[in-house]
Design a protein around this motif. Structure first.
Motif, short mmCIF file in Angstrom:
data_model
loop_
_atom_site.label_atom_id
_atom_site.label_comp_id
_atom_site.label_asym_id
_atom_site.label_seq_id
_atom_site.Cartn_x
_atom_site.Cartn_y
_atom_site.Cartn_z
N GLY A 183 0.79 -1.23 0.00
CA GLY A 183 0.00 0.00 0.00
C GLY A 183 0.83 1.28 0.00
N PHE A 184 2.15 1.13 0.06
CA PHE A 184 3.02 2.31 0.04
C PHE A 184 2.91 3.03 -1.30
CE2 PHE A 184 5.46 -0.29 3.13
CZ PHE A 184 5.65 0.64 4.15
N SER A 185 3.20 4.33 -1.25
CA SER A 185 3.41 5.06 -2.49
C SER A 185 4.90 4.90 -2.80
CB SER A 185 3.01 6.52 -2.24
OG SER A 185 3.73 7.35 -3.06
N VAL A 186 5.23 4.37 -3.99
CA VAL A 186 6.64 4.03 -4.24
C VAL A 186 7.16 4.60 -5.55
CG1 VAL A 186 5.86 1.72 -4.99
CG2 VAL A 186 8.27 2.08 -4.48
N SER A 187 8.38 5.16 -5.47
CA SER A 187 9.05 5.70 -6.67
C SER A 187 10.33 4.93 -6.92
CB SER A 187 9.42 7.17 -6.48
OG SER A 187 8.27 7.93 -6.31
N VAL A 188 10.51 4.50 -8.17
CA VAL A 188 11.74 3.83 -8.56
C VAL A 188 12.47 4.73 -9.56
CG1 VAL A 188 12.76 1.81 -9.66
CG2 VAL A 188 10.80 1.53 -8.13
N HIS A 189 13.69 5.12 -9.19
CA HIS A 189 14.50 5.98 -10.06
C HIS A 189 15.39 5.07 -10.89
CE1 HIS A 189 13.37 9.72 -7.90
NE2 HIS A 189 13.06 8.84 -6.98
N MET A 190 15.11 5.04 -12.20
CA MET A 190 15.74 4.05 -13.08
C MET A 190 16.83 4.67 -13.95
SD MET A 190 14.35 0.86 -13.44
CE MET A 190 12.87 -0.10 -13.26
N SER A 191 17.97 3.99 -14.00
CA SER A 191 19.05 4.44 -14.87
C SER A 191 18.72 4.17 -16.33
CB SER A 191 20.35 3.72 -14.48
OG SER A 191 20.13 2.33 -14.44
N ALA A 192 19.50 4.80 -17.22
CA ALA A 192 19.22 4.74 -18.66
C ALA A 192 19.22 3.31 -19.19
CB ALA A 192 20.27 5.56 -19.41
N ASP A 193 20.05 2.43 -18.58
CA ASP A 193 20.19 1.07 -19.10
C ASP A 193 19.04 0.15 -18.68
OD1 ASP A 193 21.60 1.73 -16.64
OD2 ASP A 193 22.02 -0.40 -16.49
N ALA A 194 18.15 0.63 -17.81
CA ALA A 194 17.04 -0.23 -17.37
C ALA A 194 16.15 -0.59 -18.56
CB ALA A 194 16.24 0.46 -16.29
N ARG A 195 15.74 -1.84 -18.61
CA ARG A 195 14.94 -2.31 -19.75
C ARG A 195 13.51 -1.74 -19.70
NH1 ARG A 195 18.60 -5.73 -22.84
NH2 ARG A 195 20.16 -6.18 -21.29
N GLU A 196 13.01 -1.49 -20.88
CA GLU A 196 11.66 -0.93 -21.03
C GLU A 196 10.61 -1.82 -20.35
OE1 GLU A 196 12.11 2.11 -22.25
OE2 GLU A 196 10.00 2.38 -21.70
N TRP A 197 10.73 -3.14 -20.52
CA TRP A 197 9.71 -4.04 -19.97
C TRP A 197 9.68 -4.00 -18.44
CZ3 TRP A 197 10.76 -8.12 -16.72
CH2 TRP A 197 12.05 -8.64 -16.70
N LYS A 198 10.83 -3.74 -17.83
CA LYS A 198 10.85 -3.64 -16.37
C LYS A 198 10.09 -2.39 -15.92
CE LYS A 198 14.95 -6.49 -15.76
NZ LYS A 198 16.37 -6.65 -15.45
N LYS A 199 10.30 -1.30 -16.66
CA LYS A 199 9.58 -0.05 -16.34
C LYS A 199 8.08 -0.27 -16.50
CE LYS A 199 13.45 2.67 -18.12
NZ LYS A 199 13.90 3.50 -19.23
N ASN A 200 7.71 -0.94 -17.59
CA ASN A 200 6.29 -1.17 -17.86
C ASN A 200 5.65 -2.08 -16.80
OD1 ASN A 200 6.46 0.46 -20.08
ND2 ASN A 200 6.81 -1.23 -21.51
N THR A 201 6.39 -3.13 -16.42
CA THR A 201 5.87 -4.03 -15.38
C THR A 201 5.61 -3.24 -14.10
OG1 THR A 201 7.18 -5.82 -16.31
CG2 THR A 201 6.31 -6.18 -14.09
#
Ligand SMILES: *Cc1c(COP(=O)(O)O)cnc(C)c1O
Length: 444
Positions: A183-201
Motif C-alpha cells: 500500500g506504500f506510495s513508491v518511486s523507482v528511479h531508473m538508470s538509462a540502461d534499465a529495460r523498457e519491460w521492467k519499467k512497464n511491469t
C-alpha cells in the motif's frame, strides 16, 4: 575526496592496465583470512542473520496470501539448487579444461515475486520497514498472524508513507512490487540502461517510475535527493544498506539445509566454490556473508563482473573501494548485464567482505550471451545476461594452478568439490526479449 593519480595507480597495480584494456582477467586475493579473523570487520554476526530469518518467517503467512505463487513454499522466498552436468561438459569442451568436482546452479533467477536475486534483499528491506512502522503505530505485534497486513486498514495506513529507490532494474522490481502491494506510495528511479519491460511491469503495479538519461549512480543520487525532501519517505540505499545485506545473507543457512537434503558434503576435504555476479555488491556480498557463516572457511566465494563494469575488483584490488569508479580509469560502464552496470562499488560491502572473498574475475558481454545460449541448449534454462557472469567461474578456478596451490587444493580435494553458479536473474523476462537474447548468443 582526494584526486586520483591514475598514472601512479597503473604503476602500483599493473592489473589496472588490463582492466582499462577491457581484458577478461581474474584476481585471487592473497590477503584472505579465516572467518574468525575477518568477522570483526563485517560488524554483523549470527544473531543478525537469525533476526532476519525470523522476520521473514513472521511475514510468510502474509506473503502466501499477497503472492499466491509463494504458497507452495509456505511464503518462504527460496530457489532450487541442482546439478547441471551437460553444461559442465559444454564448458569443459569450450575451454579444453577439465572441471574437477560437480557443477551446480542456484536458481535465484526464478525466485517468486520479482524473478531475481533482489527478491531476497529488496523485499526483506521493504518488509522490515513496514513492520517497524506498524509496530510503532501500535497496529502490529511480532506474535500476530501477519496475514492481517492484507486488510484495507493496513493498506490505508501504509499509503501515508512512501518509499524510494534508485535501480538499474531488478532492485526496483522487487522493491516496487513489494511496496505497492503493501500500500506504500513508491518511486523507482531508473538508470538509462534499465529495460523498457521492467519499467512497464512496474507501472502496471502502480509504481511511479522516474527515468534518467544517466547511469545507476545518478539515479541513486536523484532518488536520495527526492526522498530527503519528504519526511514520510524512506530511501532504500542500495550502496550502504545493512538491512538489504542481511536479507541476502539468509541464503547461506537455506543452502546448507538444501545441501544436507541432497547429501552434498562441504568440509575440509570437500570445498564449495560459489560464483556470484556482482553489481554494487550488496547481493553477492550478503549471500557470501551468509555462506561464510553457514559453511565457514570451506566455502570459497568468487565475484564475477562485466569487463565494462569491474567496480568491485577495482575497488578492492586498489584498496580505494568507493573512492574510485570505473569511469575514473576511462571505462564506460556500458554492459548488457543490467544488474551489473555499476561504476562504483559499495564501500560498505567491499570493506566488510574483502578478507572473506577468494577472488574476482571479469567476463565480456559476448561471453555472457554465448553461455546464455549454451545453458538454454544444454539444460533448457533461460537466464538474463547478467546471470551468466558466474558461469565462467569453474573454468577460471580450474585454470588457475597458482591459486589452487596457494590454497592447497590438490586434485583429490578438487574431485570432491562443488562448484555453484549463482544464477541471479531472468525468470520474469518476457518471451520476445528472451528470444532476442537467444538470437544474440548465436547458439541454435
Ligand atoms: C542486482 C543484480 C546482481 C548483483 O547484485 P548487487 O547487489 O548489485 O551486487 C546480479 N545479478 C542480477 C540479475 C541483479 O539484478
Amino acid at each position: 575526496m582526494t584526486t586520483l593519480n591514475i598514472q601512479k595507480l597503473k604503476t602500483d597495480f599493473p592489473l589496472v592496465n588490463k582492466l582499462i584494456a577491457l581484458e577478461e582477467i581474474s584476481w585471487f586475493n592473497p590477503n584472505i583470512t579465516s572467518l574468525e579473523e575477518a568477522l570483526p570487520y563485517v560488524g554483523l554476526g549470527e544473531k543478525n542473520i537469525e533476526d532476519a530469518s525470523q522476520r521473514l518467517s513472521r511475514f510468510a503467512p502474509y506473503l502466501v496470501e499477497a503472492f499466491p505463487e509463494t504458497a507452495a513454499m509456505k511464503g518462504i522466498i527460496e530457489s532450487e539448487v541442482f546439478e547441471i552436468e551437460k553444461m559442465k561438459e559444454s564448458l569443459e569442451q569450450q575451454f579444453s579444461t577439465p572441471i574437477l568436482g560437480r557443477l551446480m546452479l542456484k536458481k535465484d533467477s526464478h525466485l517468486p515475486i520479482s524473478g531475481s536475486i533482489k527478491a531476497r534483499g529488496g523485499i526483506y528491506e521493504v518488509l522490515t520497514h513496514a513492520e517497524k512502522l506498524a509496530i510503532e503505530a501500535g497496529l502490529l505485534n511480532e506474535s500476530d498472524d501477519y496475514s492481517k497486513l492484507m486488510s484495507d486498514d493496513f493498506k490505508q495506513f501504509f499509503s501515508q508513507y512512501s518509499i524510494a529507490v534508485g535501480s538499474t532494474g531488478n532492485l526496483g522490481m522487487s522493491i516496487g512490487i513489494m511496496s505497492a502491494k503493501l500500500g506504500f506510495s513508491v518511486s523507482v528511479h531508473m538508470s538509462a540502461d534499465a529495460r523498457e519491460w521492467k519499467k512497464n511491469t512496474l507501472r502496471s503495479h502502480g509504481v511511479n517510475v522516474v527515468e534518467y538519461e544517466q547511469d545507476y549512480g545518478v539515479a541513486v543520487e536523484q532518488g536520495r535527493k527526492e526522498a530527503e525532501k519528504d519526511p514520510m519517505c524512506f530511501f532504500i540505499d542500495d550502496e550502504n544498506s545493512q538491512t538489504l545485506f542481511l536479507g541476502y545473507s539468509v541464503a547461506g543457512e537455506r543452502l546448507k539445509k538444501q545441501f544436507e537434503e541432497k547429501n552434498i558434503l562441504v568440509n575440509d576435504e570437500h570445498p564449495l566454490f560459489v560464483y556470484l555476479p556482482c553489481g554494487v555488491g550488496g547481493g553477492p556480498g550478503g549471500v557470501a556473508f551468509g555462506l561464510k557463516m553457514a559453511f565457514g572457511d570451506n566455502v570459497h566465494c568468487i565475484f564475477a563482473e562485466p569487463t565494462h563494469s569491474p567496480c568491485m575488483l577495482l575497488g578492492v584490488h586498489t584498496g580505494l573501494h568507493d573512492e574510485i569508479s570505473v569511469q575514473d580509469i576511462g571505462i564506460d560502464n556500458i554492459t548488457a548485464a543490467d544488474g551489473l552496470a555499476v561504476g562504483r562499488a559499495s564501500g560498505f560491502v567491499g570493506r566488510a567482505m574483502e578478507r572473506l572473498l577468494d577472488g574476482y574475475y571479469t567476463m565480456t558481454d559476448e561471453a555472457m550471451y554465448l553461455q546464455l545460449g549454451l545453458l538454454n541448449k544444454q539444460e533448457g534454462i533461460k537466464l538474463e545476461p547478467s546471470a551468466l557472469a558466474g558461469m565462467m567461474g569453474a573454468i577460471v578456478v580450474s585454470k588457475d594452478q597458482q591459486y589452487q596451490d596457494r590454497m592447497k587444493f590438490d586434485d583429490a580435494k578438487m574431485k570432491n568439490a562443488t562448484h555453484l553458479v549463482w544464477a541471479t536473474g531472468g525468470g520474469m523476462v518476457p518471451e520476445l526479449e528472451m528470444n532476442s537474447y537467444l538470437e544474440k548468443s548465436g547458439i541454435k
